[in-house]
Design a protein around this motif. Sequence first.
Motif, PDB file in Angstrom:
ATOM      1  N   ILE A  38     -80.429 -40.690  37.998  1.00 52.08           N
ATOM      2  CA  ILE A  38     -79.104 -40.330  38.532  1.00 52.08           C
ATOM      3  C   ILE A  38     -78.994 -38.814  38.633  1.00 52.08           C
ATOM      4  O   ILE A  38     -79.207 -38.099  37.662  1.00 52.08           O
ATOM      5  N   THR A  90     -71.909 -45.872  36.195  1.00 49.57           N
ATOM      6  CA  THR A  90     -70.671 -46.482  36.670  1.00 49.57           C
ATOM      7  C   THR A  90     -70.912 -47.979  36.705  1.00 49.57           C
ATOM      8  O   THR A  90     -71.880 -48.430  37.302  1.00 49.57           O
ATOM      9  N   ASN A  91     -70.054 -48.724  36.077  1.00 47.90           N
ATOM     10  CA  ASN A  91     -70.328 -50.151  35.897  1.00 47.90           C
ATOM     11  C   ASN A  91     -69.458 -51.061  36.758  1.00 47.90           C
ATOM     12  O   ASN A  91     -69.394 -52.270  36.520  1.00 47.90           O
ATOM     13  N   LYS A  92     -68.778 -50.488  37.743  1.00 52.46           N
ATOM     14  CA  LYS A  92     -67.865 -51.319  38.532  1.00 52.46           C
ATOM     15  C   LYS A  92     -68.592 -52.527  39.145  1.00 52.46           C
ATOM     16  O   LYS A  92     -69.651 -52.385  39.745  1.00 52.46           O
ATOM     17  N   ARG A  97     -68.614 -60.056  44.757  1.00 50.59           N
ATOM     18  CA  ARG A  97     -68.526 -58.737  45.416  1.00 50.59           C
ATOM     19  C   ARG A  97     -69.421 -58.762  46.655  1.00 50.59           C
ATOM     20  O   ARG A  97     -70.523 -59.295  46.606  1.00 50.59           O
ATOM     21  N   SER A 133     -74.762 -54.939  35.431  1.00 48.97           N
ATOM     22  CA  SER A 133     -73.495 -54.528  34.836  1.00 48.97           C
ATOM     23  C   SER A 133     -72.988 -55.633  33.887  1.00 48.97           C
ATOM     24  O   SER A 133     -73.764 -56.183  33.124  1.00 48.97           O
ATOM     25  N   GLU A 137     -72.214 -60.431  38.872  1.00 51.15           N
ATOM     26  CA  GLU A 137     -73.116 -60.727  39.993  1.00 51.15           C
ATOM     27  C   GLU A 137     -74.033 -61.897  39.643  1.00 51.15           C
ATOM     28  O   GLU A 137     -74.213 -62.834  40.436  1.00 51.15           O
ATOM     29  N   ASP A 163     -80.087 -54.481  33.097  1.00 49.79           N
ATOM     30  CA  ASP A 163     -79.312 -53.248  33.270  1.00 49.79           C
ATOM     31  C   ASP A 163     -79.783 -52.271  32.205  1.00 49.79           C
ATOM     32  O   ASP A 163     -80.386 -52.670  31.210  1.00 49.79           O
ATOM     33  N   ILE A 164     -79.472 -51.004  32.427  1.00 50.80           N
ATOM     34  CA  ILE A 164     -79.888 -49.996  31.442  1.00 50.80           C
ATOM     35  C   ILE A 164     -78.865 -49.844  30.320  1.00 50.80           C
ATOM     36  O   ILE A 164     -79.166 -49.350  29.249  1.00 50.80           O
ATOM     37  N   SER A 165     -77.648 -50.292  30.572  1.00 50.89           N
ATOM     38  CA  SER A 165     -76.549 -50.010  29.635  1.00 50.89           C
ATOM     39  C   SER A 165     -76.342 -51.149  28.636  1.00 50.89           C
ATOM     40  O   SER A 165     -76.082 -52.293  29.030  1.00 50.89           O
ATOM     41  N   MET A 220     -83.274 -53.141  30.876  1.00 53.26           N
ATOM     42  CA  MET A 220     -84.412 -52.650  31.648  1.00 53.26           C
ATOM     43  C   MET A 220     -83.985 -51.423  32.445  1.00 53.26           C
ATOM     44  O   MET A 220     -82.908 -51.410  33.022  1.00 53.26           O
ATOM     45  N   MET A 223     -86.130 -47.079  36.350  1.00 54.87           N
ATOM     46  CA  MET A 223     -87.050 -45.931  36.445  1.00 54.87           C
ATOM     47  C   MET A 223     -88.389 -46.222  35.779  1.00 54.87           C
ATOM     48  O   MET A 223     -89.344 -45.460  35.959  1.00 54.87           O
ATOM     49  N   TYR A 244     -77.371 -43.881  43.713  1.00 55.85           N
ATOM     50  CA  TYR A 244     -77.417 -42.739  42.791  1.00 55.85           C
ATOM     51  C   TYR A 244     -78.763 -42.027  42.803  1.00 55.85           C
ATOM     52  O   TYR A 244     -78.895 -40.953  42.248  1.00 55.85           O
ATOM     53  N   PHE A 245     -79.784 -42.682  43.373  1.00 55.95           N
ATOM     54  CA  PHE A 245     -81.136 -42.135  43.285  1.00 55.95           C
ATOM     55  C   PHE A 245     -81.473 -41.327  44.542  1.00 55.95           C
ATOM     56  O   PHE A 245     -80.974 -41.625  45.629  1.00 55.95           O
TER      57      PHE A 245
HETATM   58  C1  LIG Z   1     -71.950 -49.996  40.031  1.00 60.28           C
HETATM   59  S1  LIG Z   1     -72.833 -51.067  38.938  1.00 60.28           S
HETATM   60  C2  LIG Z   1     -73.360 -52.317  40.061  1.00 60.28           C
HETATM   61  C3  LIG Z   1     -73.221 -53.721  39.500  1.00 60.28           C
HETATM   62  C4  LIG Z   1     -73.567 -54.833  40.473  1.00 60.28           C
HETATM   63  N1  LIG Z   1     -74.933 -54.724  40.939  1.00 60.28           N
HETATM   64  C5  LIG Z   1     -72.620 -54.834  41.643  1.00 60.28           C
HETATM   65  O1  LIG Z   1     -72.989 -54.401  42.742  1.00 60.28           O
HETATM   66  O2  LIG Z   1     -71.475 -55.270  41.474  1.00 60.28           O
HETATM   67  C6  LIG Z   1     -74.327 -50.115  38.683  1.00 60.28           C
HETATM   68  C7  LIG Z   1     -75.109 -50.559  37.448  1.00 60.28           C
HETATM   69  O3  LIG Z   1     -76.397 -49.945  37.485  1.00 60.28           O
HETATM   70  C8  LIG Z   1     -76.776 -49.657  36.160  1.00 60.28           C
HETATM   71  N2  LIG Z   1     -77.839 -48.623  36.191  1.00 60.28           N
HETATM   72  C9  LIG Z   1     -77.719 -47.302  36.487  1.00 60.28           C
HETATM   73  N3  LIG Z   1     -78.918 -46.689  36.411  1.00 60.28           N
HETATM   74  C10 LIG Z   1     -79.807 -47.658  36.080  1.00 60.28           C
HETATM   75  C11 LIG Z   1     -81.209 -47.648  35.840  1.00 60.28           C
HETATM   76  N4  LIG Z   1     -81.932 -46.531  35.948  1.00 60.28           N
HETATM   77  N5  LIG Z   1     -81.805 -48.819  35.505  1.00 60.28           N
HETATM   78  C12 LIG Z   1     -81.089 -49.970  35.390  1.00 60.28           C
HETATM   79  N6  LIG Z   1     -79.752 -50.030  35.603  1.00 60.28           N
HETATM   80  C13 LIG Z   1     -79.121 -48.891  35.934  1.00 60.28           C
HETATM   81  C14 LIG Z   1     -75.491 -49.175  35.511  1.00 60.28           C
HETATM   82  O4  LIG Z   1     -75.562 -49.279  34.095  1.00 60.28           O
HETATM   83  C15 LIG Z   1     -74.466 -50.120  36.137  1.00 60.28           C
HETATM   84  O5  LIG Z   1     -74.188 -51.220  35.318  1.00 60.28           O
END
Ligand SMILES: C[S@@+](CC[C@H](N)C(=O)[O-])C[C@H]1O[C@@H](n2cnc3c(N)ncnc32)[C@H](O)[C@@H]1O
Length: 293
Positions: A38, A90-92, A97, A133, A137, A163-165, A220, A223, A244-245
């Motif tokens: 990010i 951002t976890n929205k 969706r 998130s 999904e 997810d990473i979080s 996971m 990256m 974000y990438f």
């Molecule tokens: C905006 S949410 C999207 C959730 C779902 N995919 C959706 O579209 O509704 C983005 C998610 O990506 C995860 N994330 C961000 N960077 C990441 C990474 N390097 N590896 C895995 N997950 C990551 C965040 O923790 C977050 O939960």
Amino acid sequence: MPQPQLKPGWAETFGVAGSLSDPHFRALAQLIEAQVGIKLPPAKRFMLEGRLQKRVRALGLSDMGQYVDALFNADQFEDELVHLIDVVTTNKTDFFREPAHFDFVRNTAIPELMKLRGGGPQRNLKLWSAAASTGMEAYTMAIVLDDMIRAGLRADFRILGTDISNPVLRMAQKAIYDIEALTPVPEHLAKRYFLRSRDSSRAECRVVPELRSRVNFQRMNLMDTTYPVDRDVDIIFCRNVLIYFDKPTQRKVVTRLCSHLRPGGYLMVGHSESMVHNVVPGLKQIRPTIFTV
Ligand SMILES: C[S@@+](CC[C@H](N)C(=O)[O-])C[C@H]1O[C@@H](n2cnc3c(N)ncnc32)[C@H](O)[C@@H]1O
């Protein structure tokens, strides 16, 4: 009455609580980009400071400078990095969706995959929500698949959410949501796949155990250079995270994801991420945000 303001440069010089010095902001931005992919341009500095305040307080520190020192302390680095990642992501998310993707799964992807490989009780469809998130999904995929099976689809399914979080993964595992989250879920599906809390003072619902048992979550990082996931996944959703990438990172992530798809499998990205077809050769775009290999 106008509030007294610090003169420009003072906050940086004195490391005033709540603000990051320039070198500290750069160090954090570099670390976050290297670890999570990010990018934090200078315009995001205010956002980062705002979000880090809570973490500074939770650790009993008095300012951001102390926080950065604590973060880069070798004994605490691994533990604190997890919290820092939670601060910047951002976890929205929502159930259903970008609903066109779920219509595509029902009307096109699954029928095509069944034609290609046949169906039956042995046919175990594998779906992966790669930035899951809080799990909405992955559970939406499960609702669509289970509903298709009730309507005659001859297959079983398993869904992986990564997810990473850690905090969002814990929520995903619990599968307890505010009732308002059900707004996008068609009423008959909400009735079938969610249980209302018995305690009427809590406006909460939980995904039914039959669906929960088919969905698994694990941490996971996209990256990472390899993903601990099967190589015969039928459908991958990687939505609203690629944005974000930067381009080289998108290319690497999408290439790695596609190496986990079975031939004829599908990759869905978010509606603001349709540019991925330019970054990975060999990926066939069949809709603006839907790809096949
Ligand atoms: C905006 S949410 C999207 C959730 C779902 N995919 C959706 O579209 O509704 C983005 C998610 O990506 C995860 N994330 C961000 N960077 C990441 C990474 N390097 N590896 C895995 N997950 C990551 C965040 O923790 C977050 O939960």
